[in-house]
Structures are given as C-alpha cells and as structure tokens.
Scaffold this active site. Sequence first.
Site, PDB file in Angstrom:
ATOM      1  N   ARG A 178       0.820  -1.223   0.000  1.00  0.00           N
ATOM      2  CA  ARG A 178       0.000   0.000   0.000  1.00  0.00           C
ATOM      3  C   ARG A 178       0.849   1.266   0.000  1.00  0.00           C
ATOM      4  O   ARG A 178       0.497   2.276   0.592  1.00  0.00           O
ATOM      5  CB  ARG A 178      -0.968  -0.001   1.176  1.00  0.00           C
ATOM      6  CG  ARG A 178      -1.905  -1.190   1.208  1.00  0.00           C
ATOM      7  CD  ARG A 178      -2.748  -1.307  -0.069  1.00  0.00           C
ATOM      8  NE  ARG A 178      -3.542  -2.523  -0.055  1.00  0.00           N
ATOM      9  CZ  ARG A 178      -3.199  -3.655  -0.654  1.00  0.00           C
ATOM     10  NH1 ARG A 178      -2.059  -3.742  -1.345  1.00  0.00           N
ATOM     11  NH2 ARG A 178      -3.970  -4.712  -0.601  1.00  0.00           N
ATOM     12  N   SER A 228     -11.279  -2.018   2.493  1.00  0.00           N
ATOM     13  CA  SER A 228     -10.598  -2.338   3.757  1.00  0.00           C
ATOM     14  C   SER A 228     -10.075  -1.041   4.363  1.00  0.00           C
ATOM     15  O   SER A 228      -9.283  -0.334   3.742  1.00  0.00           O
ATOM     16  CB  SER A 228      -9.439  -3.301   3.504  1.00  0.00           C
ATOM     17  OG  SER A 228      -9.920  -4.518   2.986  1.00  0.00           O
ATOM     18  N   GLU A 298      -5.692   2.575   5.944  1.00  0.00           N
ATOM     19  CA  GLU A 298      -5.293   2.474   4.547  1.00  0.00           C
ATOM     20  C   GLU A 298      -5.923   3.616   3.743  1.00  0.00           C
ATOM     21  O   GLU A 298      -5.404   4.036   2.720  1.00  0.00           O
ATOM     22  CB  GLU A 298      -5.752   1.119   4.001  1.00  0.00           C
ATOM     23  CG  GLU A 298      -5.387   0.841   2.575  1.00  0.00           C
ATOM     24  CD  GLU A 298      -5.778  -0.571   2.158  1.00  0.00           C
ATOM     25  OE1 GLU A 298      -6.350  -0.707   1.065  1.00  0.00           O
ATOM     26  OE2 GLU A 298      -5.516  -1.514   2.916  1.00  0.00           O
TER      27      GLU A 298
END
Length: 306
Positions: A178, A228, A298
Amino acid sequence: MTIAKITDILNKKIPSDRLAANADMRQYTSFKAGGRADLLVIPKTHDELIYITDTLKSESTPYMIMGNGSNILVKDGGYRGVIIRIDDGFSDIQVRGTSIIAGAGALMSSVARKALEAELAGFEFASGIPGSIGGGVFMNAGAYGGEIADVIEYAKVLEKASGKIKQIPASELELSYRHSALQQSGDIVLEVKLNLKKGSYGDIAEKMKTLTARRNEKQPVQYPSAGSFFKRPEGYFAGRLIQDAGLKGLSVGGAKVSSKHAGFIINTGGATASDILSLMRLVQNTVYDRFCVMMEPEVRIIGEDA
C-alpha cells in the site's frame, strides 16, 4: 489569491461545467461522507492538467489529486484548496501484444475486462477493486494475492517538482504494501503500462467470476465504504484483530464496523466523516489495548475538522 480569482483564471481554459466551487465531496467519494472542497476541477487532457497545476503552483494554492474517490475520506471541515479529479478524460485503454497501456483515470475493473477480452491473464485480482489505475499505482492496490507491483512496467507521470512529463520504471516507483514513491513526490500518474501473459478466455473469466463471488459473499458491498479501512499489520490480519477485540457491529452515529467483515467501516446512512474517524480511533485504541498492535488506516484522510 481567493478561490474565486483562481476559478476565473482556470476558467480561461477549463469550461465552467468542470469547475465546481464549494464541491460536496460526498458526491465524489465512495464513503458518501465528509465535507466540501473549496474547488474541484476536472481536466480532460494532459495540457489542461499542466495548465491547472502550473496555475496553482504559481499562486501558491494547495491542491491534491484524486481518482475515483474509492480510498479517500474528506473531513467534515472540508478541504481548503483545489482537488483535481482524474477521471474519464484519462481513461483510454489499449492492448499491445501481451501488454496493456491504460490512462490513469481508467477503472481497474475496466482494465480487467479489457484484459479478459484480449485473453490476457494476471490482472484478475483487480477486477473487483473499485478504484482507478492511477490510484491503484499510487497505493500499490491489491487483492486476493495480487498487486499492481506484480504487473506494472512503468508509470508515465507529471512531475510535481519540474512540471514535466516523465516515464518512471517500476523499479523506481518503490512499490511495497500500500505504498509508492508517488506518495512522497506528489507526481501525478498519467498512464500506466502493464505486462500480462496469454491465457484462456474461459480460465480468466472463471477466475474473475470466482473472485467476484468471494467478494460479494464476504464483503459489505451494498454499503458505502472505502474498502478495507486498515492496513494489514505485519504478522496479523486487520479484520481478525478487530473481530477478536469484539468490535464487529460496533457503531458510532451512522458509521459501523461491518458485521460481515470487520476490516470494513461502512456508512449505514448519514454517517459524517467525524463518525467514521471516531469509530476508527475507537477501533485503534481497543485493538492496541488488547493486542498491543496499532492499526494504521489504509484510507487517505484529508482536510480539516469541522
């Protein structure tokens, strides 16, 4: 310089219907929550994008880039500056042999469908990711064991520092979980080249169908969210930690830890960004108290508190 004057300058080359003052970012983000941006502008060409960024830099006006808005939460106080939205003006997708060249605004699901049509395997993992390919490179998006780093050859970017277009090989993008170097440089993705491999239409279609079924079965796709919410802590799974902390179904206002998948924070209706962030902090603190693991979001969180 005021936003009104910035708008007047941009309007010399950008039509009024692609300049939205006091833009309600709930309309542009998958969370359907949050505040307003002083100005939202939608370029359709590289030249327009260069004109916009040059203008904003010369007037010392803060700006940020967004794609499909599937991984952003704007705080309730809004964003003081200009948000540049990269969308269908940058969505061309071309197949060249076993490679695909896609504009930054192309949705990853559209790229996956184009790969299927060309019988190219390797991008099935992205078929259900709601973001654009530019945002996917920015975050090194991934799912079901695959990620952008596995298939990208290069990204063509507009360099923030020089204002020039440059091609950056994958080896220099610093792609990790990420993360990409673009998060530090501020360079804007314009185009991406993906290297795939020949496959069978039936096999590729079946894999995409299987992944879609898994997603629909295990994820709360019927509610607004940003996917998420938390990064996967090393050695753990975010959803399992949250579930084991007894937080599944926990709500703050209209925000809720999904009862279907604890890794998702969802908007059950009318959630504010403050609701979502309060729930985020509650999850972080509870998981840390129970397991001494700090959960990192995230989702990109921008703007000011109300």
